[in-house]
Design an enzyme around this catalytic site. Structure first.
Site, PDB file in Angstrom:
ATOM      1  N   GLU A   1     -24.020 -31.102  31.492  1.00 14.96           N
ATOM      2  CA  GLU A   1     -24.093 -31.694  32.829  1.00 14.96           C
ATOM      3  C   GLU A   1     -25.457 -31.457  33.470  1.00 14.96           C
ATOM      4  O   GLU A   1     -25.923 -32.257  34.270  1.00 14.96           O
ATOM      5  CB  GLU A   1     -22.982 -31.081  33.702  1.00 14.96           C
ATOM      6  CG  GLU A   1     -22.243 -32.123  34.519  1.00 14.96           C
ATOM      7  CD  GLU A   1     -20.997 -31.579  35.192  1.00 14.96           C
ATOM      8  OE1 GLU A   1     -19.904 -31.882  34.698  1.00 14.96           O
ATOM      9  OE2 GLU A   1     -21.110 -30.856  36.187  1.00 14.96           O
TER      10      GLU A   1
ATOM     11  N   HIS B   1     -14.885 -23.686   7.616  1.00 11.62           N
ATOM     12  CA  HIS B   1     -14.002 -24.508   6.783  1.00 11.62           C
ATOM     13  C   HIS B   1     -13.739 -25.852   7.424  1.00 11.62           C
ATOM     14  O   HIS B   1     -12.752 -26.517   7.122  1.00 11.62           O
ATOM     15  CB  HIS B   1     -12.687 -23.756   6.544  1.00 11.62           C
ATOM     16  CG  HIS B   1     -12.920 -22.422   5.894  1.00 11.62           C
ATOM     17  ND1 HIS B   1     -12.897 -22.246   4.532  1.00 11.62           N
ATOM     18  CD2 HIS B   1     -13.252 -21.217   6.435  1.00 11.62           C
ATOM     19  CE1 HIS B   1     -13.182 -20.977   4.257  1.00 11.62           C
ATOM     20  NE2 HIS B   1     -13.405 -20.338   5.393  1.00 11.62           N
TER      21      HIS B   1
ATOM     22  N   LYS C   1     -16.261 -40.512  39.091  1.00 16.31           N
ATOM     23  CA  LYS C   1     -15.395 -40.151  40.225  1.00 16.31           C
ATOM     24  C   LYS C   1     -15.239 -41.362  41.145  1.00 16.31           C
ATOM     25  O   LYS C   1     -14.140 -41.707  41.562  1.00 16.31           O
ATOM     26  CB  LYS C   1     -16.009 -38.998  41.036  1.00 16.31           C
ATOM     27  CG  LYS C   1     -15.822 -37.611  40.450  1.00 16.31           C
ATOM     28  CD  LYS C   1     -16.257 -36.546  41.469  1.00 16.31           C
ATOM     29  CE  LYS C   1     -16.226 -35.145  40.889  1.00 16.31           C
ATOM     30  NZ  LYS C   1     -16.649 -34.102  41.806  1.00 16.31           N
TER      31      LYS C   1
HETATM   32  O1  PA5 Z   1     -20.734 -28.483  37.954  1.00 16.28           O
HETATM   33  C1  PA5 Z   1     -20.237 -29.217  38.771  1.00 16.28           C
HETATM   34  O2  PA5 Z   1     -20.751 -29.434  39.873  1.00 16.28           O
HETATM   35  C2  PA5 Z   1     -18.918 -29.917  38.478  1.00 16.28           C
HETATM   36  O3  PA5 Z   1     -18.475 -29.688  37.200  1.00 16.28           O
HETATM   37  C3  PA5 Z   1     -17.847 -29.421  39.463  1.00 16.28           C
HETATM   38  O4  PA5 Z   1     -17.644 -28.066  39.290  1.00 16.28           O
HETATM   39  C4  PA5 Z   1     -16.550 -30.186  39.265  1.00 16.28           C
HETATM   40  O5  PA5 Z   1     -16.770 -31.570  39.334  1.00 16.28           O
HETATM   41  C5  PA5 Z   1     -15.537 -29.785  40.333  1.00 16.28           C
HETATM   42  O6  PA5 Z   1     -16.054 -29.998  41.609  1.00 16.28           O
HETATM   43  P1  PA5 Z   1     -15.436 -29.332  42.876  1.00 16.28           P
HETATM   44  O7  PA5 Z   1     -15.647 -27.874  42.816  1.00 16.28           O
HETATM   45  O8  PA5 Z   1     -16.131 -29.955  44.035  1.00 16.28           O
HETATM   46  O9  PA5 Z   1     -13.960 -29.668  42.877  1.00 16.28           O
END
Ligand code: PA5
Length: 471
Positions: A297, A326, A440
């Site tokens: 990410e 394996h 989203k």
């Molecule tokens: O790293 C990030 O920002 C995302 O993976 C969030 O943690 C994830 O989308 C969840 O978001 P939130 O904490 O707003 O529910």
């Protein structure tokens, strides 16, 4: 504790051309990047000083929060049989990784006495209806404490779980029970969950404004679930602080986090767009999962900071030794030279088991007798490393002296800094996630959320699927 003896070690010999051959990285590759490396080192210092990386201060600025969490756990652990995390992504992967690394691998199956009075941990990080419904078959609402974790409070997966649980508690235990059974972790003032938590009078913890989801494991996001499972969160933070000192070294060649980022950066330039973390310890398997989100990410980006389309990033893959020898190692050895393997090894496992000296006359088995599984797994790790070396597949090894709070704190911090440094070298923003936002928003539009009408039109205008391609 002898901190020095618990220091992680990064061995990158097998990344280097003068050992592994021309598929590796040469000293000249480093020399060409000298200016870029210096600029990235400087940017890391400046960003930290300017509040652009608040997660770096987490090992130092949470004394009061830690005290509060410890008190909260002490006050509640006796009545809580199941502690259930409702969260996703950065709000779930860290809690799972730390619990799995430090605690007994069958934690939830142990008696409460063997869990030293601490509850079981469940992490509900999906909206697969089968999973949530199944949870209610194994927990008792009366003895369950739910921790809704969402920085934005707008994450449909987490918030829909929260809505289901809240109503269930109200219906089955009464309206007043909500306060006792739900604790929230969210932003101090922004987002949808904060006003709800305040209005409902929920006990709540804060995710600092400048700390993004995947960098939040060392905030109450991870600290509360960890403490609830008996994990020593002070030592976890001490481990992170210890690694921070190492990561402050302004010479990349002596700084394991910067070095890791640099090696991956050069590897990407060489077309190695896969980053494998192969842990030789079941306990570290979910650290590889957490790393996958952090790396993917943060570094998987379409644009660089100058607005150029770059489509960069490495696809993270998690693997477990010896299990995946394996399964995947055939590909790692003989497949394309498009990957970097990081072995995560452990010097001293927390248990030891000896193979009995039986079947001495069976050549395929006799040689095992009298040795330990500890020796076997170490040997298999070294042998796999050798096999990849021979195949000129670049690999490195991060060795953890022993899995405990101090070393896990170091691991988390090391990878976070490595991610930040790689982002600097790549000239991208490692701290946003526009690709996730797109998904989203498309969900909101398809679900008919008000305010997403334009997005719905955009979606409706996409090319229709053809029946001939569905068979
Ligand atoms: O790293 C990030 O920002 C995302 O993976 C969030 O943690 C994830 O989308 C969840 O978001 P939130 O904490 O707003 O529910």
């Amino acid at each position: 504790m002898n901190k020095e003896a618990m220091k992680l070690r990064l061995d990158f010999n097998n990344m280097m051309a003068n050992l592994i051959g021309e598929k590796g990285i040469s000293e000249e590759d480093f020399a060409i990047l000298e200016g870029k490396i210096e600029a990235a080192e400087k940017a890391m210092v400046e960003k930290r000083a300017n509040g652009g990386m608040d997660w770096r201060d987490l090992p130092y600025n949470q004394d009061e929060i830690v005290e509060d969490i410890v008190d909260y756990v002490e006050a509640n652990k006796d009545w809580v049989e199941s502690f259930v995390v409702l969260g996703i992504g950065g709000s779930a992967l860290g809690p799972i990784a730390v619990q799995q690394a430090i605690n007994h691998p069958h934690w939830n199956e142990l008696s409460k006495e063997k869990r030293k009075g601490y509850p079981k941990l469940y992490v509900v990080d999906n909206v697969d209806p089968e999973k949530l419904v199944a949870l209610f078959d194994v927990i008792d609402l009366e003895t369950s404490l739910f921790n809704v974790i969402s920085k934005s409070g707008g994450t449909s997966e987490t918030m829909s779980q929260f809505m289901i649980i809240k109503e269930k508690i109200e219906n089955e235990l009464g309206k007043d029970a909500v306060k006792k059974h739900i604790v929230a972790t969210t932003d101090a003032s922004k987002g949808t969950l904060r006003p709800i938590a305040d209005e409902e009078g929920l006990k709540s913890y804060i995710i600092p404004a400048g700390v993004g989801g995947r960098f939040s494991e060392l905030t109450p996001v991870g600290l509360l679930p960890a403490a609830m499972c008996g994990i020593d969160i002070k030592t976890l933070l001490e481990g992170a602080a210890y690694m921070d000192e190492i990561c402050k070294i302004d010479n990349t060649f002596k700084n394991p986090a910067h070095m890791y980022g640099l090696l991956q950066y050069i590897s990407m330039q060489q077309g190695k767009n896969i980053s494998i973390v192969m842990a030789y310890a079941d306990g570290l398997k979910f650290i590889a999962d957490w790393y996958a989100q952090l790396w993917a990410e943060s570094l998987g980006k379409k644009y660089d900071l100058d607005g150029n389309v770059v489509n960069v990033g490495q696809t993270p893959v998690k693997a477990l030794g010896a299990t995946d020898q394996h399964s995947q190692v055939q590909l790692y050895a003989e497949g394309p030279h498009d990957k970097v393997v990081l072995f995560m090894g452990v010097d001293k496992y927390r248990s030891e088991i000896t193979i009995p000296e039986i079947y001495g006359d069976v050549p395929n088995l006799g040689f095992l007798g009298g040795a330990t599984h500890n020796k076997l797994i170490h040997t298999e790790q070294m042998a796999t490393e050798y096999a990849l070396f021979k195949a000129e597949q670049t690999n490195m090894t991060l060795t953890v002296p022993e899995i405990n709070e101090f070393t896990v704190g170091q691991i988390l911090y090391l990878f976070e800094v490595a991610t930040g440094f790689a982002g600097e070298l790549m000239n991208i923003n490692a701290f946003d996630q526009p690709g996730v936002e797109e998904g989203k928003n498309a969900t909101y539009a398809m679900f008919g959320r008000p305010g997403y009408e334009e997005k719905k039109k955009e979606l409706d205008a996409r090319p229709e699927k053809k029946d001939k391609y569905i068979i």
